[in-house]
Design an enzyme around this catalytic site. Structure first.
Site: not given
Length: 208
Positions: A1-4
């Site tokens: 996801d966007k946070t890795g």
């Protein structure tokens, strides 16, 4: 996801609410190792019976199964049901005993329209009981009774507000919340062939 973050599709139950008491659930993933705590301590004997009542629904209305490969626990089935299954085991439920003592008679799987699932099981005395899990608001709308530490009583509007507030408090912690209820059926399971016939006049038990 966007946070890795690596998302692995595992869900873990973090909290239970039953008989007016909130409990915390420890442990990670699908391993049934973990504790149920209240205010950081083990539950008192008087608090264990409500936990077992909730556990019976979490296990009784559930199609998931746990398997272990080496040290890794995995769930066969829906991840949400896997999380409920693990929570039920941590709360003291015994899946093998439940399956043997309360055999399944009917099953209405979860779908996105109904937002609930139910399983009807035969009780040792020959009667039948429906176990129901689903979205809290949907479950509450079908309930007329409330399970408490001192027995079952009619569900009041004040109770509904209290339970919805408890649901919102959990949701505010970024937790997905499910409600659990049951119903002792008035006749044989063979006469309860539809969801509508089964899923009414429920007794609300708790939140996960």
């Amino acid at each position: 996801d966007k946070t890795g973050t690596l998302t692995v599709g595992k869900m873990t139950a973090r909290a239970l609410y039953v008989a007016g008491q909130r409990f915390e659930v420890t442990g990670e993933g699908y391993g049934p190792t973990g504790e149920i705590l209240v205010d950081g301590k083990a539950p008192e004997p008087s608090q264990r019976e409500p936990l077992l009542e909730l556990a019976s629904i979490l296990l009784g209305c559930n199609q998931a199964r746990l398997t272990k490969t080496g040290e890794a626990w995995q769930v066969m089935g829906d991840p949400t049901e896997g999380a409920l299954l693990v929570a039920g085991l941590k709360a003291g439920g015994n899946l093998d005993r439940l399956e043997q003592t309360f055999p399944k008679q009917l099953e209405f799987p979860f779908d996105s329209d109904r937002k609930r699932s139910s399983v009807v099981r035969r009780q040792p005395n020959g009667s039948s009981r429906a176990y129901v899990n689903g979205a809290p608001g949907v479950i509450l709308a079908l309930c007329t009774g409330l399970y408490t530490a001192t027995g079952i009583r009619p569900l009041t509007e004040e109770d509904r507000h209290t339970l919805l507030a408890a649901t919102q408090a959990m949701a505010a912690q970024a937790l997905r919340v499910l409600g659990s209820a049951y119903r002792d059926l008035p006749g044989p399971a063979s006469e309860m062939s539809t969801q509508e016939a089964v899923e009414q006049d429920l007794v609300f038990v708790g939140l996960t």
